[in-house]
Design an enzyme around this catalytic site. Structure first.
Site, short mmCIF file in Angstrom:
data_model
loop_
_atom_site.label_atom_id
_atom_site.label_comp_id
_atom_site.label_asym_id
_atom_site.label_seq_id
_atom_site.Cartn_x
_atom_site.Cartn_y
_atom_site.Cartn_z
N ASN A 9 -49.32 -3.48 -2.49
CA ASN A 9 -49.08 -4.14 -1.20
C ASN A 9 -47.83 -3.45 -0.87
OD1 ASN A 9 -48.84 -5.65 1.20
ND2 ASN A 9 -48.87 -7.58 0.08
N TRP A 10 -47.84 -2.58 0.17
CA TRP A 10 -46.52 -2.13 0.41
C TRP A 10 -45.92 -3.09 1.60
CZ3 TRP A 10 -47.10 3.80 2.25
CH2 TRP A 10 -47.68 4.70 0.87
N LYS A 11 -46.66 -4.08 2.24
CA LYS A 11 -45.84 -4.89 3.16
C LYS A 11 -45.27 -4.08 4.32
CE LYS A 11 -45.40 -8.22 -0.40
NZ LYS A 11 -45.03 -9.51 -1.07
N HIS A 96 -52.94 -13.04 2.59
CA HIS A 96 -51.81 -13.22 1.94
C HIS A 96 -51.12 -14.12 2.23
CE1 HIS A 96 -47.96 -11.78 0.56
NE2 HIS A 96 -48.76 -11.06 -0.21
N GLU A 98 -48.10 -14.72 2.98
CA GLU A 98 -47.18 -14.26 4.21
C GLU A 98 -47.81 -14.42 5.41
OE1 GLU A 98 -45.65 -10.59 2.48
OE2 GLU A 98 -44.80 -11.71 0.88
N GLU A 167 -52.15 -15.28 -6.38
CA GLU A 167 -50.84 -15.09 -6.16
C GLU A 167 -49.90 -16.49 -5.92
OE1 GLU A 167 -49.89 -10.59 -4.72
OE2 GLU A 167 -50.46 -11.94 -2.88
N GLY A 173 -42.31 -11.95 -4.86
CA GLY A 173 -40.96 -11.29 -4.39
C GLY A 173 -39.86 -12.20 -4.95
N SER A 213 -44.31 -10.78 -8.51
CA SER A 213 -43.59 -10.35 -9.52
C SER A 213 -43.98 -9.65 -10.72
CB SER A 213 -42.40 -11.60 -9.91
OG SER A 213 -41.81 -11.84 -8.52
N GLY A 234 -46.46 -5.93 -5.06
CA GLY A 234 -45.62 -5.77 -4.04
C GLY A 234 -44.48 -4.72 -4.34
N GLY A 235 -43.29 -5.53 -4.34
CA GLY A 235 -42.05 -4.61 -4.62
C GLY A 235 -42.36 -3.48 -5.53
P1 PGA Z 1 -44.26 -8.80 -5.32
O1 PGA Z 1 -45.60 -9.21 -4.19
O2 PGA Z 1 -44.95 -8.16 -6.32
O3 PGA Z 1 -43.22 -8.39 -4.61
O4 PGA Z 1 -44.06 -10.20 -5.69
C1 PGA Z 1 -46.87 -9.60 -4.56
C2 PGA Z 1 -47.65 -9.86 -3.38
O5 PGA Z 1 -46.97 -10.25 -2.51
O6 PGA Z 1 -48.68 -9.12 -3.02
#
Ligand code: PGA
Length: 252
Positions: A9-11, A96, A98, A167, A173, A213, A234-235
């Site tokens: 997930n590049w966000k 998600h 967010e 999640e 994050g 994470s 994500g990251g």
């Molecule tokens: P993260 O994000 O791996 O940076 O914690 C995961 C996500 O939000 O899908």
């Protein structure tokens, strides 16, 4: 049979040029050293049409990070599920945390998005998970059960096309991962809810990814749990070496 999946997930990261370069580099790495799980990259909308033709679809699937809850029309700034599908993308992340927290996405809005994704033959990667206060109050099971309402109206056949991602919001994050035991416990609970609703066979066939994470150091242990079928990353999906190391966690 359920699939093991590692999805990135590049966000809201990477310009078009940077995103194309990242996709090319990942594609080269995975074509040279084939993964034993499914791999998906979910990118910002503007990258989709450029990324889908440059990745080998036998190795990497492509998805969006969201889609509109409306079919088409006067919704300035929105991108429909049909538009996403027209780029060649096959997946879409929905729900998600967010999107829920910053853009007010409710169970009802997400129900519409799930319906439109499926109507356009996109595979929803549907995210659920509790915030820290809910975990501290031991309410995580009720929270994820309520969030599943956005997919539990589906027929068993439709539900079979959905990928779930658990999640915990407190782990996204933050560098704070759920322990392997916490992940297994709630994944097993989620699978039991699916079994209650759709029966054991559908539950056994549902891929439930862990996100929050996840990194090259903890992926192998998390993925070794019987009810954890991969990760939403994500990251660590923004660096080919890290993302590939997570993908390779499925190798012996
Ligand atoms: P993260 O994000 O791996 O940076 O914690 C995961 C996500 O939000 O899908």
């Amino acid at each position: 049979m359920r699939k093991n999946i590692v999805a990135g997930n590049w966000k809201m990261n990477k310009t078009l040029q940077e995103g194309v370069a990242l996709a090319q580099e990942l594609n080269a790495a995975l074509v040279a050293d084939k993964p034993v799980c499914d791999v998906v990259i979910c990118t910002p909308f503007i990258h989709l049409a450029s990324v889908t033709p440059i990745v080998d679809s036998a190795v990497i699937g492509v998805g969006a990070e969201n889609c509109a809850d409306k079919v088409s029309g006067a919704y300035t700034g929105e991108v429909s599920a049909a538009m996403v599908a027209s780029t060649g993308a096959q997946y879409v992340i929905l729900g998600h945390s967010e999107r829920r927290a910053y853009y007010g996405e409710t169970v009802e809005i997400l129900t519409e998005k799930v319906n439109l994704a499926l109507a356009n033959e996109l595979t929803p990667i549907f995210c659920i998970g509790e915030v820290l206060a809910e975990r501290e109050a031991n309410q995580q099971n009720e929270v994820v059960a309520a969030q599943l309402a956005s997919v539990f109206h589906l027929s068993a056949e439709e539900f079979g096309k959905v990928v779930l991602a658990y999640e915990p919001v407190w782990a996204i994050g933050t560098g704070k991962t759920a322990t392997s035991a916490q992940a297994q416990e709630i994944h097993a609970f989620i699978r039991s809810l699916i079994a209650e609703k759709y029966g054991k066979e559908v539950a056994d066939n549902t891929s439930i990814l862990y996100g929050g994470s996840c990194n090259p150091t903890n992926a192998k242990e998390l993925f070794s749990n019987p009810d954890v079928d991969g990760g939403l990353i994500g990251g660590a999906s923004l660096k080919v070496a890290d993302f590939k190391a997570i993908i390779d966690a499925f190798k012996a």
